[in-house]
Every structure is written in structure tokens, then in C-alpha cells.
Design a protein around this motif. Structure first.
Motif, PDB file in Angstrom:
ATOM      1  N   UNK A 144      18.521  35.955   6.427  1.00 37.08           N
ATOM      2  CA  UNK A 144      18.439  34.767   5.900  1.00 37.08           C
ATOM      3  C   UNK A 144      17.017  34.936   4.853  1.00 37.08           C
ATOM      4  N   UNK A 145      16.283  36.123   5.108  1.00 36.05           N
ATOM      5  CA  UNK A 145      15.118  36.290   4.523  1.00 36.05           C
ATOM      6  C   UNK A 145      15.557  37.387   3.469  1.00 36.05           C
ATOM      7  N   UNK A 197      18.431  32.049  -3.567  1.00 35.51           N
ATOM      8  CA  UNK A 197      18.284  31.878  -2.211  1.00 35.51           C
ATOM      9  C   UNK A 197      17.214  30.822  -2.008  1.00 35.51           C
ATOM     10  N   UNK A 198      16.084  31.053  -2.518  1.00 32.76           N
ATOM     11  CA  UNK A 198      14.901  30.219  -2.556  1.00 32.76           C
ATOM     12  C   UNK A 198      14.911  28.870  -3.216  1.00 32.76           C
ATOM     13  N   UNK A 253       6.420  30.922   2.551  1.00 30.49           N
ATOM     14  CA  UNK A 253       7.801  31.441   3.114  1.00 30.49           C
ATOM     15  C   UNK A 253       8.442  32.174   2.248  1.00 30.49           C
ATOM     16  N   UNK A 254       8.463  31.861   1.151  1.00 30.35           N
ATOM     17  CA  UNK A 254       9.164  32.357   0.011  1.00 30.35           C
ATOM     18  C   UNK A 254       8.532  34.039  -0.538  1.00 30.35           C
ATOM     19  N   UNK A 291       4.975  37.614  -8.608  1.00 27.07           N
ATOM     20  CA  UNK A 291       3.647  36.974  -9.812  1.00 27.07           C
ATOM     21  C   UNK A 291       3.838  35.523  -9.850  1.00 27.07           C
ATOM     22  N   UNK A 292       5.254  35.166 -10.256  1.00 28.30           N
ATOM     23  CA  UNK A 292       5.535  33.768 -10.528  1.00 28.30           C
ATOM     24  C   UNK A 292       5.004  32.903  -9.136  1.00 28.30           C
ATOM     25  N   UNK A 293       5.249  33.401  -8.161  1.00 31.44           N
ATOM     26  CA  UNK A 293       4.933  32.366  -6.887  1.00 31.44           C
ATOM     27  C   UNK A 293       3.491  32.362  -6.557  1.00 31.44           C
TER      28      UNK A 293
END
Lengths: 233, 233
Positions: free
Chosen positions: A68-69, B161-162, A161-162, A98-100
DNA sequence: ATCGCTAATATGTGATCACAAATATTAACA
DNA sequence: TGTTAATATTTGTGATCACATATTAGCGAT
């Protein structure tokens, strides 16, 4: 000898008072991140269970969590493997990273104290030490710890987490791509980031994080080559 | 009557030829999204298993999967519950939603064909129909299908998914917040998005998505009130 | 009546077993 | 010798059982 041990062996890290399934999860995670378990190679529940000398149960749960990851994929054949990502997907993941991370860093910015900045500096020193010693694995881990500590400062943080998921998907390939380099750091972007935090300069912080990630990407040269090498199997 | 049924009952959707654990997962997911299982209420493996008339095993796996998506939280007491998120976290999630969805939409933009655009229009009609009929649940689901379809067009898509995880975390609160409204849509941002896709205008597409999400947020008024209402228990 | 301690119950965790589907192996036939 | 059918093995899935821990109920003392 009932098990056929076709896939890479998985060295075990020591356990403390944690759950068995958590220990299996961390063990598998570490081995995937370090590229020990080669992308594309198949995993079996019973095989892992036997190697780690536990019952299949905690292995099932650990593998499902990893699935799930997106760290492993469960195909429709019910076969489990570490996914082999295409160069295009690799780029997409770096873009997402980069975005996150710039987003997370900016959100964490208002919450830094002098004390936290000092801790951050210590973490940066760990990174430098590891790379100076030529230990890529430790350096990569220390680098993650540095970034993680930054983003954790936001009390309402929701995207770590993402970010961890992206790291996990990128991990094996970064490792393979880095394994042939000597000099890892040209300029210390972490110091730029720390300075930006001191000055509470959101824009500069975003730039520092972005540059840091880009520096990392630039060190991974032949992504297409890695993909081709692993593709056949 | 061994079970005490303290938490909200969970109606079951029908199953097809899928796995039991997948069916349990989808059932729980749907019930969480629809707010059937109230945020803050405790869940037990055996309790859910009994309600769904399956063994605890697939429930365990489903709950663990939901936990890694942050749809439920497993406390250190080993107690499982749907997390009660603070208003600040609520805002952070909406911010993250905008970040991820505009990014995903822009990445999908180059891959649209006339045929896909037609399908997208059909999905938008479903949304309008559901809201016209006053069916919030169906409208919310149709809206998600519309967004999901857009992002899926990118063959190297990695962030859906995120996005789904964010939807899942936001779901129950959006439902509660929407349940007291009559008119749901002032202006159709979906049509703006479709137009932007036709013209291959990335900037306009981002604006449309951002506005759509903001419209949704503006309908959720008293987030703080919802939080206070749910807090005591 | 309230507080504190003990017993009973509930609950998550991990192991073992049974089963069906998928893969690998072997045998048979052209 | 190459291809196909039948058998054997492997593997994921789901159920049941055993156990340690956390929670709750019950009960007695202050």
C-alpha cells in the motif's frame, strides 16, 4: 532444503521490544531501500518467513503494508515483487518529491526554534560525516533523517507519509545509480536550507530544498541504463 | 449477544469475485468515507469480523491497509479508531489536496484524446445528475470518479494513491459538513476544466481544479464546530 | 459512597492448519 | 524431438487456536 532462495538474501537487523510484524516490515523496508532485494525479483511470503524465522503471518502483514506504500507490487497472479519503474516514472517520482518536500518545508518553517535549528545542524553534520567516510548507505539514511526532521516540525503535518512512500519507491534505483560515484556533494544545500530557516525566508527555503533534490537527481546518471539492465528478468 | 456494538453499524455492499479481504477493505472504506463510522469511534477486529460474518483475518489486513493510508489510526494501546482531525489539520489536508490534484491534472493534460474528453463529460453529467437528485453520497462518489479519471490519463501517474488517501482522510468530515446544505454547486468548475483540457491550457486547468476544490471547501462551513461536536467522546 | 485491588473479559498478535488456484514438473503422444 | 496433457508442488488466502496484554467488572475496605 525446501526453499529455493532465488531472490537476494535479506540480512536481518536486530529487534527490540517491537512487534514481530513491525520488525519484519522494517527489515524488508531497509533491504528494499538499500537495493538488497533487486527490483523485479519475486518475493514469497513463506520464503521471507523462513529466512527471518517467523511464521508467514507477520510477513503477510508487512508485505501488504509495503504494497500500500507502493514499495512492492502484488500482481494479479498473486505474485509479489519489488516494482521495476520506468525512467519516465522515475522522473515523475522525482518531480513529486520536489512538490511534496518544498510544500512540507514551507509549512514547517514557522515552527522552528533555535533549539530545533541546532538539532538540524547536528543532523547535517551526520550527513557530512557519513559521506566523508564514503558510506553511501549511512549517508542516504542520514540525509533522510535531516529532511524528515524538518518536515516533522509542522504540528499539522500530513504529507510526511507520502514523502516516505516516494523515498521508498525511489530508493533502490537511487542506490544503484549512486554506487559508482566518488564525490557526492558539490555544494551543501543543507546549509542553504538552514540559513533560510534562520531568516524565515520561505522562498529561499523552497529553493534550497529544490536544489538539494536536483543535486541528488543529477548524480543519478544513466537511469535508462539501469532500467535496461534490470528489465530482462 | 457477545458483541456490544458501541460503534456505528456498517452496512455491507455486495461482493463479486474479489478476495474477502478486498471486500472487507472496500466495505470499511466506503463506510468511513460516508461517515457511517463516526470519527473518534473505536473499532475492533473481532467486532467488524462478526458484523461482516468473516474471520478476523481479512479484517486485520483491511484495517492495516487503511491504517497505512491514514484512514484509521492504531494507537499505542493497540486500539483502532477513525482519527478525529483538528481544524488545522483539515486545512492542511485541503491544501495538500490542491497541491497534488493540480499537479496530477497538469501531468495528465498531454494525454487526453477526444474520446477521453467525451468520457469525462459523461462523468461530469453523472455528478450533475446525482447532485440534482439531492443524493450527496452519490454526488461525492461521482465527483471523485470525475477527478480520478482525469489523473489516470497520465501513464506515468504516481500520485493518485496519495490523492485517494487525502480524500479518505477528508471524507467523513466533508460528509458531515455537507449534510446540512441544499444547493451544492454555484458554478460548474468541471466544465471549466474540460474546456481547459480541450485547449490544452495547463494554467487554466490548474485554475479550474483549484477553484473546484475551493468551492468544495467553502461549502464546509463550521469545521471547528464539527470538531467540537465530535471531540468529547 | 468512593477509592483501590483483584478477577474476568476482551482484544491484538502470532502460529498452525486446510483449501483452492497457479506454477512447475513429468509423462505421453505425434 | 517437440508439444500437450496430467500430476505434483508451491503459494496466497482464510479460519481456528493459543497466548500475552489491556481493559473492564466486581468487590471489599476506608
Amino acid at each position: 532444503m525446501p526453499a529455493k532462495t532465488t531472490y537476494s538474501l535479506s540480512p536481518i537487523e536486530k529487534s527490540d521490544s517491537q512487534n514481530v510484524n513491525e520488525w519484519v516490515y522494517q527489515t524488508l523496508r531497509k533491504n528494499i531501500m538499500s537495493g538488497e532485494i533487486c527490483p523485479g525479483s519475486a518475493l514469497t511470503i513463506r520464503g521471507v518467513a523462513e529466512k527471518l524465522d517467523v511464521s508467514p503471518m507477520p510477513v503477510r502483514e508487512a508485505l501488504r503494508k509495503l504494497a500500500s506504500e507502493a514499495a512492492v507490487e502484488i500482481k494479479d497472479n498473486r505474485r509479489i515483487s519489488v516494482p521495476l519503474i520506468s525512467p519516465e516514472k522515475f522522473k515523475a517520482l522525482f518531480s513529486l518529491r520536489t512538490l511534496l518536500e518544498t510544500h512540507a518545508a514551507e509549512n514547517a518553517l514557522p515552527y522552528f526554534t533555535d533549539e530545533k535549528i541546532a538539532e538540524l545542524e547536528a543532523l547535517d553534520n551526520d550527513v557530512d560525516d557519513a559521506y566523508a567516510a564514503g558510506d553511501i548507505a549511512a549517508g542516504s539514511l542520514a540525509n533522510q533523517a535531516f529532511h524528515r526532521f524538518m518536515y516533522e516540525q509542522d504540528p499539522n503535518q500530513v504529507c510526511l507519509p507520502m514523502i516516505e512512500s516516494v523515498w521508498l519507491q525511489l530508493g533502490p534505483f537511487v542506490r544503484i545509480g549512486l554506487s559508482k560515484l566518488e564525490s557526492y556533494y558539490d555544494y551543501d544545500r543543507h546549509q542553504e536550507a538552514i540559513q533560510a530557516i534562520r531568516e524565515v525566508d520561505a522562498f529561499a527555503l523552497r529553493r534550497a530544498i529544490e536544489s538539494d533534490i536536483l543535486d541528488g537527481l543529477s548524480m543519478i546518471r544513466n537511469v535508462d541504463q539501469i532500467y535496461e539492465d534490470l528489465k530482462p528478468k
